[in-house]
Design an enzyme around this catalytic site. Structure first.
Site, PDB file in Angstrom:
ATOM      1  CD  GLU A 201      -2.678  -1.416   2.421  1.00 37.33           C
ATOM      2  OE1 GLU A 201      -3.712  -2.126   2.397  1.00 37.33           O
ATOM      3  OE2 GLU A 201      -2.159  -0.999   3.488  1.00 37.33           O
ATOM      4  CG  ASP A 267      -9.020  -6.593   9.551  1.00 37.62           C
ATOM      5  OD1 ASP A 267      -8.778  -5.519   8.960  1.00 37.62           O
ATOM      6  OD2 ASP A 267      -9.717  -7.496   9.054  1.00 37.62           O
TER       7      ASP A 267
END
Length: 477
Positions: A201, A267
């Site tokens: 990312e 997460d």
């Protein structure tokens, strides 16, 4: 340790997913096409995306408010049922919209091998009315939250106006904002306290090739300038790198584990960081703990949570010491590492010339008040100044060896001064423990530890037990 943390309230805003698994065994290839034939044995469904973030935070012990969007469909009902089963997640902020389809990812699995994934989603712009409802729900949750997480899975929920309104309100309330990003440009997250991109990312956001630590740090500073906060780059088996706005850089090495499935690991990381921050710990501590949580998460198959017990056991294993005698400088580094794992540091001190039941009572009593016990031992020269030329009976190395062999002792340091004040100032223990033959105001280092929120504890001793009395009994006549 983490089992003693008092976790606070975490608000989670983001894309809600339902992760479904069809598990079975493959014994042959289909005669109709060159594909495996799965003999289906089990169908399961668990919360994914921001819902998995909420589950992870709740499993660790946080009170969680979840804000997100679902359709008016069966997968939404399944997702809510799975979330309500935990009992600590408030779903008042989950908005249902008939124009939306609850996003579902179905993975077909044989053993530990994923064969195919089927995604069901229809990404469409969220209506102005629905965005307003989401913003309102998020702002209400922020008023009660210690930390806000924005979990962006690029499904359309976290639009520019939603992010601007929610992050802006959190800043007004002095609530830290952690973002798990999916944008090419991090400027949309302006005002966030921390953004947690993975290597891919941040490479996409900067256009840089990322290999070395220096390249990671450079990319992190570029995206930090885009939104104005700290950057944590998750680097899989290489651990994590935190780049602060003030220039500080921290590398947290990954704990070795067998990797079965990386889905949901991000997460777990963001949920663990937010949870630890909600307990009043600092960011460096949160990241060290999150590194261990990630290692546990990837060792499980499928989207999973990490329990407080699992995490505590892993942290204790990483901190294991054996009462080693080390120089003060090395002790400082070890203690700081323990502290970043969430441990409370206890220190007691003495000559400990001949170990007797009174010493054992002191050591056991001290160990009960924290997670790691450091014993500061007077050097031979220090003992002679305090006790006279005939003492010590055992040299400092012998005394340190015996003390370090006690089960409750994690570390031994030797100090040459008359008191352990300099050692206490260097190690900054959370608690100093002395025997009840002292009064609290007499304890060396009391002013130091209380100045940063630490304390002094006096434990009961066994009367009539001392090295001096043993020596007197040994003397003839």
């Amino acid at each position: 340790m983490i089992e003693n943390f008092k976790f606070g309230r975490v608000a989670v805003l983001g894309d809600l997913l339902l992760d479904c698994y069809i598990s079975g065994s493959v014994g042959r290839i289909s005669p109709e096409a060159p594909v495996p034939v799965l003999l289906s044995a089990q169908h399961t469904a668990v919360p994914g995306g921001a819902a998995n973030v909420a589950m992870n935070a709740a499993t660790l012990g946080c009170a969680v408010e979840l804000i997100g969007l679902v359709g008016c469909d069966a997968p939404a009902d399944t997702l809510k049922t799975a979330l309500l089963h935990d009992g600590t997640i408030d779903l008042a902020g989950v908005v249902a919209d008939a124009a939306w389809v609850t996003i579902t990812k179905t993975r077909v699995v044989s053993g530990r091998q994923q064969i195919v994934r089927i995604d069901e989603e229809r990404i469409a712009p969220v209506s102005r009315e629905t965005r307003a409802r989401l913003i309102d729900a998020a702002c209400r949750a922020i008023t009660r939250a210690d930390v806000l997480i924005c979990s962006d899975y690029a499904k359309g929920l976290l639009s520019d106006d939603v992010l601007e309104a929610v992050i802006g309100y959190a800043r007004q309330r002095n609530v830290p904002v952690i973002v798990d990003p999916k944008r090419r440009d991090f400027a949309a997250y302006r005002g966030a306290s921390l953004v947690t991109p993975n290597r891919g990312e941040i490479a996409l956001a900067t256009g840089l090739t990322l290999g070395s630590d220096a390249e990671i740090e450079r990319a992190a500073r570029i995206v930090s300038d885009q939104f104005g906060g700290d950057v944590l780059v998750t680097r899989s088996e290489e651990g994590m790198t935190l780049v602060r706005r003030d220039g500080r850089v921290t590398h947290a090495h990954a704990r070795k584990s067998e990797v079965y499935d990386v889905s949901g690991a991000g997460d777990t990381v963001v949920a663990t960081i937010a949870s630890v921050l909600s307990a009043g710990q600092d960011l460096e501590t949160a990241i060290v703990i999150a590194t261990s949580a990630a290692a546990i998460a990837v060792s499980k198959l499928g989207t999973a949570t990490v329990t407080r017990h699992e995490l505590s056991a892993a942290l204790r294993a990483e901190m294991k010491e054996d009462g080693t005698l080390v120089p003060l400088e090395q002790a400082c580094a070890l203690v700081e590492g323990w502290r970043q794992h969430g441990a409370r540091i206890v220190l007691t001190n003495g000559c400990f010339d001949l170990i007797h039941p009174g010493h054992i009572a002191l050591i056991r009593g001290a160990a009960r008040h924290g997670d790691k016990l450091v014993v500061a031992l007077n050097s031979d020269a220090s003992v002679r100044r305090l006790k006279g030329p005939s003492r010590p009976l055992q040299d400092e190395l012998a005394r340190a060896t015996v003390m370090g062999a006690l089960r409750d002792v994690d570390l031994v340091v030797i100090f040459d001064e008359d008191t352990p004040l300099e050692t206490i100032q260097a190690l900054r223990p959370d608690i100093i423990v002395k025997g009840s033959d002292y009064q609290e105001h007499e304890v060396v280092g009391r002013d130091v530890v209380t100045s940063y929120g630490g304390s002094v504890v006096l434990v009961d001793l066994i009367e009539g037990r001392s090295t001096s009395s043993i020596v007197r009994k040994m003397q003839p006549g």
